[in-house]
Design a protein around this motif. Structure first.
Motif, PDB file in Angstrom:
ATOM      1  N   HIS A  64      21.702  42.425   6.547  1.00 35.73           N
ATOM      2  CA  HIS A  64      22.299  43.084   5.396  1.00 35.73           C
ATOM      3  C   HIS A  64      21.970  44.566   5.479  1.00 35.73           C
ATOM      4  O   HIS A  64      20.861  44.953   5.878  1.00 35.73           O
ATOM      5  CB  HIS A  64      21.720  42.481   4.111  1.00 35.73           C
ATOM      6  N   LYS A  78      31.356  49.408   6.951  1.00 32.80           N
ATOM      7  CA  LYS A  78      31.318  49.802   5.538  1.00 32.80           C
ATOM      8  C   LYS A  78      32.589  49.284   4.882  1.00 32.80           C
ATOM      9  O   LYS A  78      33.689  49.722   5.207  1.00 32.80           O
ATOM     10  CB  LYS A  78      31.261  51.326   5.388  1.00 32.80           C
ATOM     11  N   PRO A  79      32.481  48.352   3.940  1.00 29.25           N
ATOM     12  CA  PRO A  79      33.693  47.798   3.330  1.00 29.25           C
ATOM     13  C   PRO A  79      34.403  48.788   2.403  1.00 29.25           C
ATOM     14  O   PRO A  79      33.870  49.840   2.039  1.00 29.25           O
ATOM     15  CB  PRO A  79      33.160  46.600   2.525  1.00 29.25           C
ATOM     16  N   THR A 119      27.921  51.019  -0.844  1.00 29.36           N
ATOM     17  CA  THR A 119      28.277  49.607  -0.802  1.00 29.36           C
ATOM     18  C   THR A 119      27.410  48.890   0.211  1.00 29.36           C
ATOM     19  O   THR A 119      26.973  49.477   1.206  1.00 29.36           O
ATOM     20  CB  THR A 119      29.755  49.425  -0.419  1.00 29.36           C
ATOM     21  N   SER A 120      27.142  47.621  -0.026  1.00 29.07           N
ATOM     22  CA  SER A 120      26.509  46.780   0.993  1.00 29.07           C
ATOM     23  C   SER A 120      27.534  46.394   2.045  1.00 29.07           C
ATOM     24  O   SER A 120      28.742  46.397   1.800  1.00 29.07           O
ATOM     25  CB  SER A 120      25.928  45.509   0.359  1.00 29.07           C
ATOM     26  N   GLY A 121      27.024  46.049   3.225  1.00 27.53           N
ATOM     27  CA  GLY A 121      27.871  45.607   4.316  1.00 27.53           C
ATOM     28  C   GLY A 121      27.021  45.052   5.447  1.00 27.53           C
ATOM     29  O   GLY A 121      25.793  45.060   5.370  1.00 27.53           O
ATOM     30  N   GLU A 146      40.252  46.086   5.759  1.00 26.69           N
ATOM     31  CA  GLU A 146      39.258  45.448   6.631  1.00 26.69           C
ATOM     32  C   GLU A 146      39.876  44.444   7.606  1.00 26.69           C
ATOM     33  O   GLU A 146      39.434  44.379   8.771  1.00 26.69           O
ATOM     34  CB  GLU A 146      38.173  44.751   5.795  1.00 26.69           C
ATOM     35  N   THR A 176      24.629  40.550  -4.109  1.00 22.81           N
ATOM     36  CA  THR A 176      24.845  40.340  -2.680  1.00 22.81           C
ATOM     37  C   THR A 176      23.834  39.367  -2.118  1.00 22.81           C
ATOM     38  O   THR A 176      24.168  38.464  -1.330  1.00 22.81           O
ATOM     39  CB  THR A 176      24.774  41.682  -1.926  1.00 22.81           C
ATOM     40  N   PRO A 235      37.607  51.505   4.104  1.00 22.90           N
ATOM     41  CA  PRO A 235      36.745  50.741   5.007  1.00 22.90           C
ATOM     42  C   PRO A 235      36.606  51.479   6.329  1.00 22.90           C
ATOM     43  O   PRO A 235      37.562  52.103   6.810  1.00 22.90           O
ATOM     44  CB  PRO A 235      37.492  49.419   5.179  1.00 22.90           C
ATOM     45  N   ARG A 286      34.729  46.146  -2.715  1.00 20.91           N
ATOM     46  CA  ARG A 286      34.791  44.861  -2.021  1.00 20.91           C
ATOM     47  C   ARG A 286      33.535  44.038  -2.293  1.00 20.91           C
ATOM     48  O   ARG A 286      33.587  42.822  -2.449  1.00 20.91           O
ATOM     49  CB  ARG A 286      34.939  45.085  -0.504  1.00 20.91           C
ATOM     50  N   SER A 308      31.485  39.383  -0.111  1.00 20.93           N
ATOM     51  CA  SER A 308      32.563  39.926  -0.933  1.00 20.93           C
ATOM     52  C   SER A 308      32.659  39.246  -2.289  1.00 20.93           C
ATOM     53  O   SER A 308      32.445  38.044  -2.412  1.00 20.93           O
ATOM     54  CB  SER A 308      33.899  39.783  -0.194  1.00 20.93           C
ATOM     55  N   LEU A 335      30.880  39.461   5.884  1.00 20.24           N
ATOM     56  CA  LEU A 335      31.712  40.077   4.854  1.00 20.24           C
ATOM     57  C   LEU A 335      32.373  39.020   3.982  1.00 20.24           C
ATOM     58  O   LEU A 335      32.504  39.207   2.755  1.00 20.24           O
ATOM     59  CB  LEU A 335      32.765  40.975   5.496  1.00 20.24           C
TER      60      LEU A 335
END
Length: 479
Positions: free
Chosen positions: A174, A195-196, A215-217, A453, A110, A427, A200, A234, A230
């Motif tokens: 992030h 939150k994806p 998850t990262s988002g 999303e 990411t 998501p 994703r 992704s 995003l």
């Protein structure tokens, strides 16, 4: 008078490309605000001013040498990284005193994507040890404090990221979410947090997927900036357990912000079923206000059963606690460092070691069966709306007065709505539509279908246009 931190990230990026603002000007502005305010709010564990200025100088050279069309989408935009992800050459403490001198050898996937997009890294944001709690207090740095009232918690585990954006110490941030850790601080700090869908955003190269909770988002002040981040974050890498449904070729998430969502069928609930956890009257009033707004916008709004009772057989909380303990134990740590961990992580790791493997498998299987049931039952709905949290912001230290079991109980009572959607992988966003009578932010949570999303962003942007929130900022914003 408009200040630079009033400008959204997508506007900053456009002004860099048109040469109206320089990356150095932007970076210096945010570094000055960090120097002035961060000691009072605890947004950052590590600040890397010199590295950020070096990146800004490189970005300026690109602006002068490249054509605007060839410049990356985030060139010159500061983006701090949560201190659970790796940023090469910068310490990665994971919020733990036993790793206070640990330096990341590489970027996470990411972070590498953000770097390639031209983001400028100003530092690592505050997070609880290993992201295991819904508040941001640790033994590495002072506690993160809510910019709306410094005596209150900004939540966690992306508390530092939320503080940075809400206090105007970063345009966007992030963040990461394994049980609500983006949506919780978004709700408490008056931000938009996304939150994806599971799969994703890649956890490569070192984060284990396990059951795929985390998850990262993005954490942002507006929907357009979240879509921009995003689009950058992704992607998948070899070895990822999960992949999310792709967008149509040539289409990005940002394309959906200006699109009307159409008339949607929206399910909702605001109760906690047999758990019997109380939901604060201010939270319930905000939830009802969201439903009225959706109805006024032409959507069909319908109450549905609480997912934990209806689909997980009444065992969701116990099964999720098993998985949470397993996640806490997944971080490889030398045995001689274990005694230096905080009490919550010592308890979680000890609990994980004492659990027989069949118990873990059984809990995982029940959660998957519940997920299948829930996804089938909510398939007719375009979105599901709940409160983000059961309570308004709570004081610093609210969760830590008793032992670790009491701490976990208090966290469960505070966050009964978020974690089910980490289990299902859907998501989910927190939208900053409301404030309590005493002026504190209250978010509404909206969850979409797997891969949904685009519709979530479209609906959130419609809500943002109908009830704008950008002008509602904490007092520190104007200092």
């Amino acid at each position: 008078m408009t200040q630079m931190h009033d400008l959204p990230a997508h506007r900053l990026a456009a002004m860099v490309r048109s040469r109206e603002l320089s990356p150095r000007e932007i970076t210096e502005h945010y570094l000055r605000r960090m120097e002035r305010h961060d000691s009072a709010y605890g947004a950052y564990i590590t600040v890397i001013a010199e590295k950020a200025l070096e990146q800004a100088r490189y970005a300026e050279k690109r602006v002068m040498s490249d054509t605007p069309e060839t410049l990356p989408p985030l060139l010159g935009v500061p983006v701090p990284i949560k201190d659970l992800d790796l940023l090469a050459g910068v310490r990665a403490t994971y919020g733990s005193r036993v790793l206070v001198d640990n330096v990341a050898p590489i970027d996470s996937d990411t972070v590498a994507r953000l770097r390639a997009a031209g983001a400028i890294f100003t530092g690592k944001t505050n997070t609880p040890e290993f992201g295991s709690s819904c508040y941001t207090e640790n033994d590495v740095a002072p506690p993160a404090r809510n910019p709306w009232n410094p005596e209150l918690s900004p939540g966690g585990s992306s508390g530092g990221a939320a503080v940075a954006v809400a206090a105007g110490l970063a345009p966007v941030a992030h963040a990461g979410d394994g049980g609500g850790s983006i949506r919780i601080p978004a709700s408490l700090c008056g931000l938009f947090g996304l939150k994806p869908t599971r799969g994703r955003v890649s956890g490569a190269p070192v984060k284990p997927d396990l059951i795929g909770l985390s998850t990262s988002g993005p954490l942002t002040r507006n929907v357009a900036d979240a879509a921009l981040l995003l689009d950058v974050m992704s992607g998948n890498r070899p070895g990822d357990y999960y992949t999310a449904p792709p967008l149509p070729p040539g289409e990005g998430f940002a394309d959906h912000v200006e699109r009307e969502p159409g008339r949607l069928r929206v399910g909702h609930y605001a109760h906690t079923g047999s758990a019997g956890l109380p939901v604060h009257p201010h939270v319930l009033a905000a939830h009802e206000s969201t439903l009225r707004l959706l109805a006024d916008l032409g959507h069909e709004v319908e109450e549905i059963p609480e997912p934990g009772d209806a689909h997980f057989g009444g065992t969701f909380s116990d099964d999720f606690a098993v998985i949470w303990a397993a996640m806490a134990s997944a971080f490889a740590l030398a045995p001689d460092l274990e005694p230096g961990l905080g009490r919550l992580n010592r308890w979680l790791r000890e609990r994980a070691r004492s659990l027989p493997v069949p118990d873990y498998i059984a809990a995982s299987a029940r959660l998957q069966q519940g997920t299948r049931s829930l996804l089938a039952a909510t398939a007719p709905y375009d979105a599901v709306v709940t409160p983000a949290l059961a309570l308004p912001p709570v004081p610093i230290g609210h969760f830590t007065g008793g032992g670790p079991e009491e701490e976990f109980r208090l966290m469960t009572a505070f966050t009964p709505f978020t974690s089910v959607y980490n289990v299902t992988g859907q998501p989910s966003v927190s939208v900053p539509l409301h404030h309590s009578p005493d002026g504190l932010p209250l978010g509404s949570m909206i969850t979409g279908r797997i891969g949904g999303e685009p519709l979530l962003l479209s609906l959130s942007a419609q809500l943002e246009r109908a009830r704008p929130w950008a002008d509602r900022v904490p007092p520190v914003w104007h200092d």
